[in-house]
Motif scaffolding. Structure first.
Motif, PDB file in Angstrom:
ATOM      1  N   HIS A  61      17.471  38.601 -54.347  1.00  6.79           N
ATOM      2  CA  HIS A  61      17.994  37.316 -53.477  1.00  6.79           C
ATOM      3  C   HIS A  61      18.837  37.516 -53.479  1.00  6.79           C
ATOM      4  N   PRO A  62      17.872  37.172 -52.197  1.00 13.19           N
ATOM      5  CA  PRO A  62      20.639  36.308 -51.057  1.00 13.19           C
ATOM      6  C   PRO A  62      21.664  36.450 -51.664  1.00 13.19           C
ATOM      7  N   ALA A  63      22.608  36.512 -52.142  1.00 13.03           N
ATOM      8  CA  ALA A  63      23.696  36.133 -52.563  1.00 13.03           C
ATOM      9  C   ALA A  63      24.047  35.022 -51.322  1.00 13.03           C
ATOM     10  N   ALA A  64      23.645  33.789 -51.377  1.00 16.09           N
ATOM     11  CA  ALA A  64      24.041  33.259 -50.619  1.00 16.09           C
ATOM     12  C   ALA A  64      23.540  31.630 -51.049  1.00 16.09           C
ATOM     13  N   ALA A  65      24.455  30.922 -50.291  1.00 18.21           N
ATOM     14  CA  ALA A  65      24.771  29.330 -50.293  1.00 18.21           C
ATOM     15  C   ALA A  65      24.329  28.128 -49.328  1.00 18.21           C
ATOM     16  N   LEU A  66      23.172  27.999 -49.676  1.00 19.14           N
ATOM     17  CA  LEU A  66      23.023  26.898 -48.481  1.00 19.14           C
ATOM     18  C   LEU A  66      23.487  25.407 -48.140  1.00 19.14           C
ATOM     19  N   LEU A  67      24.468  25.424 -47.374  1.00 18.35           N
ATOM     20  CA  LEU A  67      24.972  23.626 -46.668  1.00 18.35           C
ATOM     21  C   LEU A  67      24.326  23.383 -46.724  1.00 18.35           C
ATOM     22  N   LEU A  68      24.004  22.117 -47.326  1.00 12.92           N
ATOM     23  CA  LEU A  68      23.100  20.820 -46.728  1.00 12.92           C
ATOM     24  C   LEU A  68      24.324  19.747 -46.596  1.00 12.92           C
ATOM     25  N   THR A  69      22.973  18.848 -45.203  1.00 13.58           N
ATOM     26  CA  THR A  69      23.343  17.627 -44.663  1.00 13.58           C
ATOM     27  C   THR A  69      23.031  16.535 -45.526  1.00 13.58           C
ATOM     28  N   GLY A  70      23.528  16.019 -46.913  1.00 16.52           N
ATOM     29  CA  GLY A  70      23.322  13.713 -46.925  1.00 16.52           C
ATOM     30  C   GLY A  70      22.073  13.870 -46.642  1.00 16.52           C
ATOM     31  N   ASP A  71      21.484  14.000 -45.738  1.00 20.74           N
ATOM     32  CA  ASP A  71      19.559  13.299 -45.056  1.00 20.74           C
ATOM     33  C   ASP A  71      19.294  15.390 -45.772  1.00 20.74           C
ATOM     34  N   GLY A  72      19.548  16.382 -45.584  1.00 22.83           N
ATOM     35  CA  GLY A  72      18.579  17.159 -46.596  1.00 22.83           C
ATOM     36  C   GLY A  72      19.208  18.977 -45.516  1.00 22.83           C
ATOM     37  N   ARG A  73      19.098  18.563 -43.911  1.00 21.59           N
ATOM     38  CA  ARG A  73      19.676  19.701 -42.964  1.00 21.59           C
ATOM     39  C   ARG A  73      20.065  20.923 -43.804  1.00 21.59           C
ATOM     40  N   VAL A  74      19.438  22.266 -43.374  1.00 19.19           N
ATOM     41  CA  VAL A  74      20.514  23.596 -43.426  1.00 19.19           C
ATOM     42  C   VAL A  74      21.767  23.072 -42.541  1.00 19.19           C
ATOM     43  N   ALA A  75      22.952  22.690 -43.123  1.00 23.12           N
ATOM     44  CA  ALA A  75      23.789  23.176 -41.465  1.00 23.12           C
ATOM     45  C   ALA A  75      24.108  24.554 -41.389  1.00 23.12           C
ATOM     46  N   ARG A  76      24.690  25.477 -43.055  1.00 19.58           N
ATOM     47  CA  ARG A  76      25.153  26.511 -42.852  1.00 19.58           C
ATOM     48  C   ARG A  76      25.013  27.515 -44.194  1.00 19.58           C
ATOM     49  N   VAL A  77      24.194  28.717 -43.577  1.00 12.41           N
ATOM     50  CA  VAL A  77      23.993  29.388 -44.847  1.00 12.41           C
ATOM     51  C   VAL A  77      25.305  29.832 -44.990  1.00 12.41           C
ATOM     52  N   LEU A  78      26.158  30.387 -46.741  1.00 11.36           N
ATOM     53  CA  LEU A  78      27.864  31.057 -46.538  1.00 11.36           C
ATOM     54  C   LEU A  78      27.191  32.098 -47.870  1.00 11.36           C
ATOM     55  N   SER A  79      28.319  32.207 -47.701  1.00  8.34           N
ATOM     56  CA  SER A  79      28.639  33.399 -48.651  1.00  8.34           C
ATOM     57  C   SER A  79      29.453  33.042 -50.553  1.00  8.34           C
ATOM     58  N   PRO A  80      28.618  33.003 -51.173  1.00  6.52           N
ATOM     59  CA  PRO A  80      29.592  32.460 -52.268  1.00  6.52           C
ATOM     60  C   PRO A  80      30.540  33.104 -53.135  1.00  6.52           C
ATOM     61  N   LEU A  81      30.279  34.232 -52.704  1.00  9.39           N
ATOM     62  CA  LEU A  81      31.440  35.087 -53.393  1.00  9.39           C
ATOM     63  C   LEU A  81      32.674  35.936 -51.800  1.00  9.39           C
ATOM     64  N   ALA A  82      32.614  35.178 -50.720  1.00  6.77           N
ATOM     65  CA  ALA A  82      33.189  34.688 -49.834  1.00  6.77           C
ATOM     66  C   ALA A  82      33.887  33.135 -49.178  1.00  6.77           C
ATOM     67  N   LEU A  83      33.914  32.488 -50.477  1.00 11.12           N
ATOM     68  CA  LEU A  83      34.457  30.782 -49.825  1.00 11.12           C
ATOM     69  C   LEU A  83      35.912  31.057 -50.100  1.00 11.12           C
ATOM     70  N   THR A  84      36.339  30.200 -49.267  1.00 13.93           N
ATOM     71  CA  THR A  84      37.334  29.158 -50.205  1.00 13.93           C
ATOM     72  C   THR A  84      37.345  28.509 -49.819  1.00 13.93           C
ATOM     73  N   GLY A  85      38.501  27.605 -50.579  1.00 17.10           N
ATOM     74  CA  GLY A  85      38.534  25.930 -50.305  1.00 17.10           C
ATOM     75  C   GLY A  85      38.306  25.614 -49.129  1.00 17.10           C
ATOM     76  N   ARG A  86      39.742  26.375 -48.172  1.00 16.90           N
ATOM     77  CA  ARG A  86      39.972  25.269 -47.136  1.00 16.90           C
ATOM     78  C   ARG A  86      38.326  25.283 -46.227  1.00 16.90           C
ATOM     79  N   ASP A  87      38.033  26.995 -46.067  1.00 20.29           N
ATOM     80  CA  ASP A  87      36.675  27.085 -45.519  1.00 20.29           C
ATOM     81  C   ASP A  87      36.069  25.938 -45.628  1.00 20.29           C
ATOM     82  N   LEU A  88      35.407  25.630 -46.489  1.00 21.97           N
ATOM     83  CA  LEU A  88      34.363  24.855 -47.431  1.00 21.97           C
ATOM     84  C   LEU A  88      34.759  23.788 -47.364  1.00 21.97           C
ATOM     85  N   ARG A  89      35.889  23.350 -47.431  1.00 22.17           N
ATOM     86  CA  ARG A  89      36.499  21.600 -46.982  1.00 22.17           C
ATOM     87  C   ARG A  89      36.124  21.717 -45.456  1.00 22.17           C
TER      88      ARG A  89
END
Length: 247
Positions: free
Chosen positions: A152-180
């Motif tokens: 399966h994809p090594a992926a995290a889906l960033l959702l808005t509060g109403d459930g829309r997909v805002a971004r597809v991110l790699s959880p193995l390359a996340l930084t606090g600054r970028d995620l914020r």
């Protein structure tokens, strides 16, 4: 081990593995789920509660890189400096055989005491609900009966509060600054570019070539280097201690 023992999924089967939501993709907020920590039935919309969320589909009994994905996602979320109520780490089990106990074990093993500060939500869904969710998100995993695991994809889906997909991110390359930054955008209802297909897989072996996938190979390489460095430091320390005692 011979080649056939390694080569489980074909290249065409692996090609179906994707996290490729279409523009405007939205998670169904009325989706029925069960909270693994409380045992209560609820909906995905109630879990989001109008806040952006990092949705991470995982195999709760995965033997590959699901554990690092959960751990690194939690660390990145904690490093954003945002209050736990401002965003949520939501795990969804993709193996219908995994129960709430398996989800709780994964959280305990990967996060330990950190779970109290991140407050992740681990969800159990039915086969029908999972198919509906993954279909809406453009997320596809393939089961490998030979190894009893999911590619399966090594992926995290960033959702808005109403459930829309805002971004597809790699959880193995996340930084606090970028995620914020991404969570802030998602909190404002802004959606990023969803055109890029995430190529990293959570799958222990490259089924076509019988070797570790690049992602797992990189993880093993880093772990090996850290081990070698630790051994070197230990040897250096013992050598200095021996010289000190001799002197």
């Amino acid at each position: 081990m011979g080649g056939p023992a390694w080569a489980r999924l074909s290249q065409s089967e692996l090609a179906r593995v994707a996290a490729a939501p279409v523009p405007g993709a939205q998670a169904p907020l009325d989706l029925r789920v069960t909270d693994a920590l409380t045992g209560q039935a609820t909906t995905l919309g109630q879990v989001l509660a109008g806040h952006p969320a990092l949705l991470l589909p995982v195999d709760y009994t995965c033997g590959n890189v699901c554990d690092p994905m959960v751990s690194m996602s939690a660390d990145a979320l904690a490093a954003t400096g945002l209050a736990p109520g401002d965003s949520t780490l939501v795990l969804v089990g993709i193996d219908p055989r995994d129960d709430a106990a398996a989800a709780r074990r994964m959280l305990a093993d990967t996060l330990g005491e950190r779970a109290a500060s991140v407050r992740p939500r681990a969800l159990i869904v039915s086969d029908e609900a999972l198919a509906r969710l993954t279909g809406a998100l453009g997320y596809n995993a393939v089961y490998d009966p030979g190894t009893d695991s999911f590619a399966h994809p090594a992926a995290a889906l960033l959702l808005t509060g109403d459930g829309r997909v805002a971004r597809v991110l790699s959880p193995l390359a996340l930084t606090g600054r970028d995620l914020r930054f991404a969570l802030t955008e998602a909190g404002e209802g802004r959606v990023g570019d969803l055109a890029d297909r995430l190529a990293l897989l959570c799958y222990g072996y490259d089924a076509a070539r019988g070797v570790y996938t690049p992602l797992v190979r990189r993880i093993l390489t880093v772990a090996g280097l850290v081990t070698i460095l630790a051994i070197g430091v230990l040897i250096l320390g013992l050598t200095r201690l021996a010289r000190t005692r001799a002197g």
